[in-house]
Design an enzyme around this catalytic site. Structure first.
Site, PDB file in Angstrom:
ATOM      1  N   GLU A 121     -51.909  -0.002  15.017  1.00 47.60           N
ATOM      2  CA  GLU A 121     -51.451  -1.394  15.128  1.00 47.60           C
ATOM      3  C   GLU A 121     -51.581  -1.906  16.561  1.00 47.60           C
ATOM      4  O   GLU A 121     -51.033  -1.331  17.500  1.00 47.60           O
ATOM      5  CB  GLU A 121     -50.007  -1.557  14.662  1.00 47.60           C
ATOM      6  CG  GLU A 121     -49.601  -3.038  14.687  1.00 47.60           C
ATOM      7  CD  GLU A 121     -48.307  -3.347  13.966  1.00 47.60           C
ATOM      8  OE1 GLU A 121     -47.548  -2.414  13.651  1.00 47.60           O
ATOM      9  OE2 GLU A 121     -48.064  -4.547  13.707  1.00 47.60           O
ATOM     10  N   GLU A 180     -44.304  -9.267   7.391  1.00 46.12           N
ATOM     11  CA  GLU A 180     -43.284  -8.635   8.214  1.00 46.12           C
ATOM     12  C   GLU A 180     -42.459  -9.737   8.875  1.00 46.12           C
ATOM     13  O   GLU A 180     -43.004 -10.596   9.565  1.00 46.12           O
ATOM     14  CB  GLU A 180     -44.006  -7.796   9.273  1.00 46.12           C
ATOM     15  CG  GLU A 180     -43.127  -6.921  10.101  1.00 46.12           C
ATOM     16  CD  GLU A 180     -43.971  -6.060  11.047  1.00 46.12           C
ATOM     17  OE1 GLU A 180     -43.729  -4.863  11.091  1.00 46.12           O
ATOM     18  OE2 GLU A 180     -44.858  -6.591  11.734  1.00 46.12           O
TER      19      GLU A 180
HETATM   20 MN    MN Z   1     -46.594  -5.587  12.677  1.00 45.79          MN
END
Ligand code: MN
Length: 293
Positions: free
Chosen positions: A147, A241
């Protein structure tokens, strides 16, 4: 077809059997395909209870986390690196046992604000650990997503370009980029261009607006983001998210700086995100079609 996911922090701050069951059921009822869970306490993770609820609700699962400073594989410190590698390997075992297809997040460094840049030695250490972890993950069909996060959460991968170089160095087919439009909105010169540059190396995607509240209520250019995902024919998961102080407590509240209560109704937030994502995927596909005529 992209699998649409929801991060479990939308429902509850932890993965106790009760909260996991509630989060899994609620996510499935809204029509999502998978739930993403972030737990660092691997021993406390109730695998049989989680599996039972996933099967009952026909829901998939993905795992994400960031390493702690004591497990930092980019530190250049032998003991920390060894602890990080052990944790990553344990996480892969857990992911395999619960049937997770993707393990993502800040797997390549600690999840923290650094005071100095990563060293060349730290970078080499991180890459060699991730390569070994990827070999174990590959045996269970698990993809690792690196990420790309903003400068306050890691000093290793802050842009898609850096992550492309990193995953090419790792050189494993199951190590991919995990892009998140909240972070891209901070670091990239052009988020859509970053997605196009990632192309086939993109393996996981997080949606989130500039303040991490309701999708579309901030400054992220979602039509542009979804058109870029359509342009590269991205087929991987797209997971929403969002964080509110109404649900998330410490230590995440402190690490992410969640000082504001942007929403209180988890169900309304998640239902809205599902509808918003469906609409934007459809619009982006239609836009591609228009370009062909
Ligand atoms: Mn994230």
């Amino acid at each position: 077809m992209n699998k649409l996911g929801l991060h479990a922090y939308g429902w509850a701050p932890d993965w106790t059997p009760e909260n996991a069951a509630m989060a899994i059921r609620s996510t499935a009822e809204l029509g999502y395909d998978l739930i993403e869970t972030s737990t660092m306490d691997l021993k406390a993770f109730d695998v049989p209870a989680t599996l039972r609820e996933l099967e009952r609700n026909r829901l998939g699962i993905a795992m994400s986390f960031g390493l702690t400073a004591e497990m930092d594989i980019s530190s250049g410190d032998g003991e920390r690196t060894a602890r990080g590698e052990a944790h990553l390997l344990d996480a892969i075992s857990l992911a395999r046992d619960v049937g997770a297809t993707h393990v993502c997040g800040i797997l390549y460094s600690a999840f923290q604000k650094y005071a100095t840049p990563v060293t060349a030695e730290g970078m080499r250490g991180s890459i060699s650990v991730i390569r070994r972890v990827a070999e174990k993950a590959q045996a269970s069909g698990i993809t690792l997503g690196m990420e790309v996060v903003n400068r306050y959460e890691s000093n290793v991968l802050n842009t898609a370009r850096q992550a492309i170089n990193y995953v090419k160095e790792v050189d494993m087919p199951n190590v991919k980029l995990h892009l998140d439009c909240y972070h891209m909105n901070i670091e990239e010169a052009d988020s859509s261009e970053a997605i196009r540059e990632a192309g086939d190396l993109l393996g996981y995607f997080h949606t989130g607006d500039s303040h991490r509240g309701y999708l579309g209520s901030g400054s992220v250019d979602f039509p542009g983001i979804f058109r870029a995902l359509a342009n590269i024919n991205y087929q991987g998961p797209i997971t929403f998210e969002s964080f509110s102080s109404a649900v998330v407590g410490q230590p995440l509240e402190g690490i992410l700086g969640i000082w504001r209560n942007l929403w209180e109704d988890s169900h309304d937030l998640a239902a809205h995100a599902k509808a918003f994502t469906d609409v934007h995927i459809k619009s982006a596909r239609e836009a591609l079609g228009c370009q062909r005529h």
